[in-house]
Structure formats: C-alpha cells, structure tokens
Scaffold this motif. Structure first.
Motif, PDB file in Angstrom:
ATOM      1  N   UNK A  59       0.841  -1.195   0.000  1.00 28.44           N
ATOM      2  CA  UNK A  59       0.000   0.000   0.000  1.00 28.44           C
ATOM      3  C   UNK A  59       0.878   1.247   0.000  1.00 28.44           C
ATOM      4  N   UNK A  60       0.252   2.372  -0.391  1.00 28.26           N
ATOM      5  CA  UNK A  60       0.894   3.685  -0.359  1.00 28.26           C
ATOM      6  C   UNK A  60       0.366   4.437   0.847  1.00 28.26           C
ATOM      7  N   UNK A  61       1.263   5.034   1.627  1.00 23.13           N
ATOM      8  CA  UNK A  61       0.894   5.913   2.731  1.00 23.13           C
ATOM      9  C   UNK A  61       1.342   7.322   2.363  1.00 23.13           C
ATOM     10  N   UNK A  62       0.397   8.253   2.320  1.00 22.95           N
ATOM     11  CA  UNK A  62       0.686   9.634   1.931  1.00 22.95           C
ATOM     12  C   UNK A  62       0.399  10.546   3.115  1.00 22.95           C
ATOM     13  N   UNK A  63       1.446  11.171   3.670  1.00 25.48           N
ATOM     14  CA  UNK A  63       1.301  12.071   4.809  1.00 25.48           C
ATOM     15  C   UNK A  63       1.594  13.518   4.423  1.00 25.48           C
ATOM     16  N   UNK A  64       1.458  13.844   3.135  1.00 19.02           N
ATOM     17  CA  UNK A  64       1.802  15.192   2.674  1.00 19.02           C
ATOM     18  C   UNK A  64       0.703  16.211   2.958  1.00 19.02           C
ATOM     19  N   UNK A  65      -0.525  15.773   3.241  1.00 14.79           N
ATOM     20  CA  UNK A  65      -1.627  16.690   3.479  1.00 14.79           C
ATOM     21  C   UNK A  65      -2.017  16.787   4.940  1.00 14.79           C
ATOM     22  N   UNK A  66      -3.207  17.350   5.186  1.00 11.82           N
ATOM     23  CA  UNK A  66      -3.679  17.513   6.559  1.00 11.82           C
ATOM     24  C   UNK A  66      -3.964  16.179   7.232  1.00 11.82           C
ATOM     25  N   UNK A  67      -4.433  15.202   6.470  1.00 10.77           N
ATOM     26  CA  UNK A  67      -4.742  13.881   7.016  1.00 10.77           C
ATOM     27  C   UNK A  67      -3.954  12.811   6.271  1.00 10.77           C
ATOM     28  N   UNK A  68      -3.505  11.771   6.971  1.00 14.13           N
ATOM     29  CA  UNK A  68      -2.819  10.672   6.286  1.00 14.13           C
ATOM     30  C   UNK A  68      -3.785   9.941   5.350  1.00 14.13           C
ATOM     31  N   UNK A  69      -3.268   9.527   4.195  1.00 12.14           N
ATOM     32  CA  UNK A  69      -4.058   8.795   3.211  1.00 12.14           C
ATOM     33  C   UNK A  69      -3.420   7.443   2.959  1.00 12.14           C
ATOM     34  N   UNK A  71      -3.751   3.859   0.315  1.00 10.75           N
ATOM     35  CA  UNK A  71      -4.379   3.146  -0.797  1.00 10.75           C
ATOM     36  C   UNK A  71      -3.625   1.848  -1.035  1.00 10.75           C
ATOM     37  N   UNK A  72      -4.374   0.743  -1.060  1.00  9.57           N
ATOM     38  CA  UNK A  72      -3.776  -0.557  -1.329  1.00  9.57           C
ATOM     39  C   UNK A  72      -3.534  -0.725  -2.827  1.00  9.57           C
ATOM     40  N   UNK A  73      -2.518  -1.489  -3.162  1.00  7.49           N
ATOM     41  CA  UNK A  73      -2.231  -1.780  -4.565  1.00  7.49           C
ATOM     42  C   UNK A  73      -3.439  -2.462  -5.207  1.00  7.49           C
ATOM     43  N   UNK A  74      -3.673  -2.132  -6.476  1.00  6.38           N
ATOM     44  CA  UNK A  74      -4.774  -2.700  -7.260  1.00  6.38           C
ATOM     45  C   UNK A  74      -6.141  -2.396  -6.656  1.00  6.38           C
ATOM     46  N   UNK A  75      -6.226  -1.263  -5.939  1.00  6.66           N
ATOM     47  CA  UNK A  75      -7.510  -0.795  -5.409  1.00  6.66           C
ATOM     48  C   UNK A  75      -7.697   0.661  -5.835  1.00  6.66           C
ATOM     49  N   UNK A  76      -8.957   1.030  -6.098  1.00  7.44           N
ATOM     50  CA  UNK A  76      -9.246   2.397  -6.518  1.00  7.44           C
ATOM     51  C   UNK A  76      -9.468   3.354  -5.355  1.00  7.44           C
ATOM     52  N   UNK A  77      -9.841   2.812  -4.200  1.00 10.29           N
ATOM     53  CA  UNK A  77     -10.230   3.695  -3.101  1.00 10.29           C
ATOM     54  C   UNK A  77      -9.039   4.149  -2.273  1.00 10.29           C
ATOM     55  N   UNK A  78      -9.059   5.443  -1.946  1.00 16.72           N
ATOM     56  CA  UNK A  78      -8.088   6.025  -1.022  1.00 16.72           C
ATOM     57  C   UNK A  78      -8.772   6.206   0.326  1.00 16.72           C
ATOM     58  N   UNK A  79      -8.171   5.659   1.368  1.00 16.57           N
ATOM     59  CA  UNK A  79      -8.733   5.757   2.716  1.00 16.57           C
ATOM     60  C   UNK A  79      -8.159   6.970   3.430  1.00 16.57           C
ATOM     61  N   UNK A  80      -9.031   7.762   4.050  1.00 20.65           N
ATOM     62  CA  UNK A  80      -8.613   8.896   4.877  1.00 20.65           C
ATOM     63  C   UNK A  80      -8.506   8.393   6.311  1.00 20.65           C
ATOM     64  N   UNK A  81      -7.324   8.517   6.904  1.00 20.22           N
ATOM     65  CA  UNK A  81      -7.066   7.925   8.219  1.00 20.22           C
ATOM     66  C   UNK A  81      -7.275   8.944   9.332  1.00 20.22           C
ATOM     67  N   UNK A  82      -7.826   8.455  10.433  1.00 19.07           N
ATOM     68  CA  UNK A  82      -8.087   9.289  11.605  1.00 19.07           C
ATOM     69  C   UNK A  82      -7.396   8.661  12.808  1.00 19.07           C
ATOM     70  N   UNK A  83      -6.450   9.386  13.443  1.00 17.05           N
ATOM     71  CA  UNK A  83      -5.686   8.796  14.549  1.00 17.05           C
ATOM     72  C   UNK A  83      -6.451   8.795  15.863  1.00 17.05           C
ATOM     73  N   UNK A  84      -6.284   7.726  16.634  1.00 15.33           N
ATOM     74  CA  UNK A  84      -6.818   7.636  17.985  1.00 15.33           C
ATOM     75  C   UNK A  84      -5.741   7.030  18.883  1.00 15.33           C
ATOM     76  N   UNK A 230     -13.927  20.295   3.667  1.00 17.12           N
ATOM     77  CA  UNK A 230     -13.305  19.302   4.545  1.00 17.12           C
ATOM     78  C   UNK A 230     -12.060  18.666   3.930  1.00 17.12           C
ATOM     79  N   UNK A 231     -11.653  19.133   2.773  1.00 19.36           N
ATOM     80  CA  UNK A 231     -10.455  18.586   2.139  1.00 19.36           C
ATOM     81  C   UNK A 231     -10.675  17.148   1.694  1.00 19.36           C
ATOM     82  N   UNK A 232      -9.622  16.331   1.839  1.00 13.86           N
ATOM     83  CA  UNK A 232      -9.706  14.939   1.383  1.00 13.86           C
ATOM     84  C   UNK A 232     -10.706  14.128   2.188  1.00 13.86           C
ATOM     85  N   UNK A 233     -11.051  14.607   3.384  1.00 13.10           N
ATOM     86  CA  UNK A 233     -12.044  13.901   4.201  1.00 13.10           C
ATOM     87  C   UNK A 233     -13.465  14.273   3.809  1.00 13.10           C
ATOM     88  N   UNK A 234     -13.620  15.058   2.752  1.00 16.91           N
ATOM     89  CA  UNK A 234     -14.929  15.559   2.387  1.00 16.91           C
ATOM     90  C   UNK A 234     -15.781  14.629   1.562  1.00 16.91           C
TER      91      UNK A 234
END
Length: 254
Positions: A59-69, A71-84, A230-234
């Motif tokens: 998977x790709x982890x992208x921390x360049x924006x306000x929220x970490x993103x 995406x798993x390989x061969x998947x179209x969806x990008x997950x917006x991560x929320x820390x707890x 809301x940015x990428x979480x929108x």
C-alpha cells in the motif's frame, strides 16, 4: 538608633527572603530543564512512501496533506485515516466507519489490518510512493465515467441504475472518488448472497455538494454529500456506503 537598628533588621530579612526566592526559582528552572532533557523523543511517524506487509499486501501511505491517506495496490479507493490513542503510546488509524487500518508504535513500527490479515500484519517501508490527491477528469471524462459506472451497476442488478451528479468544479475530485467508491460498494454487496437483498430498492445514486460529508439511503436513492471545505475527508468511504445499505430493514417478500 533603635529605629536604625529596626530598619537594618528589616532590610536584612528582606534581602534573605529575596535570596531564598531566587534560589527556589533557580532550583525550579534546573528541575524543568532536567525534565526536558530526560523526556522521551518525539514520536517517530512513518514517512510517506510504499509499504509491504508480511501478508504480501502492499500500500501507499501519503502524509503530505492535513490527514494521512492510504491506498492498497490494485484498489481504486483512497482511505482517509483518523488517529486515535491506544495503550502503550501506540496510535491506531481508522477510517470514517471506525474500522482499524493501521497501528503505529512510538518507535515507528507499523501493523496493517486487512480482510486477509484481520489480526494484523507487520509492514515495512519499501520505497517512495506517489501522491494520493483526488483526481480531476474534466467534464467529458466525468460524463463517460458516470455512463460506464451506471452500465456496470445496471448489468449487475438487472435493471437501470441512474447516476446523478450535481456538484461544482471545486468538488470535482471528491465527486469522482465518491462515484467510484459508491459504485464499487454496490457491486460488492450485489455479490454477497446474504446482503444482496439490501439493494432491492436501489434505483439511483445521487452525489451533491454540501457543508459536511455524509451518505444516506432512502426510497431507493443512495445520496452522497461531498464537502470541499473538509479537504480529502470531504466524502464518505465505501465502508460508510455499505453501512448505509445494511442499516436498512430487509424488504418483506410475499
């Protein structure tokens, strides 16, 4: 002379009191500095890049924006991560449906949770990865995407499923993601023998723009609100879309 002696005594007491206060202040400053020097180092956060889990999933982890993103390989969806926060100083990253996707230790160790590895699989950095910002297609390509996705759903359901899009240019990237993830969610449900009945009333998918991302399913219409503020979480994730369908009571069959 008595007055002079009294004044001298008061002056001596004042000087001693000031010296004692200064000593206490110095001691407190030294203690604070010692605590700062002995405090733990800042938490090690995983860098942006591509990761591979022991289970074989990448998977790709992208921390360049306000929220970490993510995406798993061969998947179209990008997950917006929320820390707890988690025990032992760990941090758990969840999607908007509350599902755990990552767990990161204070030392930077990472565990990824997937259907293949629900108990977690250690993941390690393998190299750089691209940005996961929402895509922009333009009006012509967006219309073609809507037509293709409508045809896919109509074939899967055996009836016409309309797709309606009413958003502005600023929300285009979020609208594209919402369109892809919502239709993918419907296709996944349609392949489930136990959950397919929740789609019996589905007739349309409508994507509009609003102040806060949400998803509802009522009277055969799956309505998704995307929120550029809301940015990428929108926009809601596919997990939220599935929850909206499964929350509906099963249709009564006669």
């Amino acid at each position: 002379m008595a007055i002079a002696l009294a004044a001298a005594a008061l002056s001596t007491l004042a000087t001693a009191s000031q010296a004692q206060a200064q000593n206490q202040a110095n001691a407190q400053a030294e203690q604070s500095q010692s605590l700062r020097n002995n405090s733990p180092a800042p938490r090690a956060l995983p860098p942006t890049g591509r990761y591979v889990a022991d289970s074989g999933e990448a998977f790709i982890l992208d921390r360049s924006g306000q929220r970490p993103l993510l995406r798993f390989d061969r998947r179209d969806e990008t997950w917006v991560l929320r820390p707890t926060a988690a025990p032992r100083g760990d941090v758990i990253y969840r999607n908007d449906a509350g599902d755990q996707l990552l767990r990161v230790t204070p030392g930077g160790g990472m565990t990824v949770y997937t259907p293949r590895a629900p108990g977690g699989s250690p993941a390690s950095f393998s190299g750089p990865g691209q940005s996961l910002s929402p895509p922009n297609l333009g009006p012509a390509q967006l219309f073609q995407l809507m037509a293709r996705r409508s045809a896919m759903l109509s074939r899967a359901m055996g009836r016409l499923i309309e797709i309606n899009l009413d958003t502005g240019e600023q929300a285009e990237g979020l609208s594209v993601e919402a369109l892809i993830l919502s239709t993918d969610a419907v296709l996944r449900i349609s392949r489930s023998p136990t959950a397919r009945s929740s789609l019996d009333r589905l007739r349309s998918i409508t994507i509009i723009e609003g102040q806060r991302a949400s998803v509802t399913y009522s009277r055969g219409d799956l309505r998704i609100i995307v929120a550029p503020t809301q940015g990428v979480a929108g926009r809601p994730s596919s997990a939220r879309v599935i929850q909206a369908f499964l929350a509906q009571p099963a249709p009564i069959r006669r």
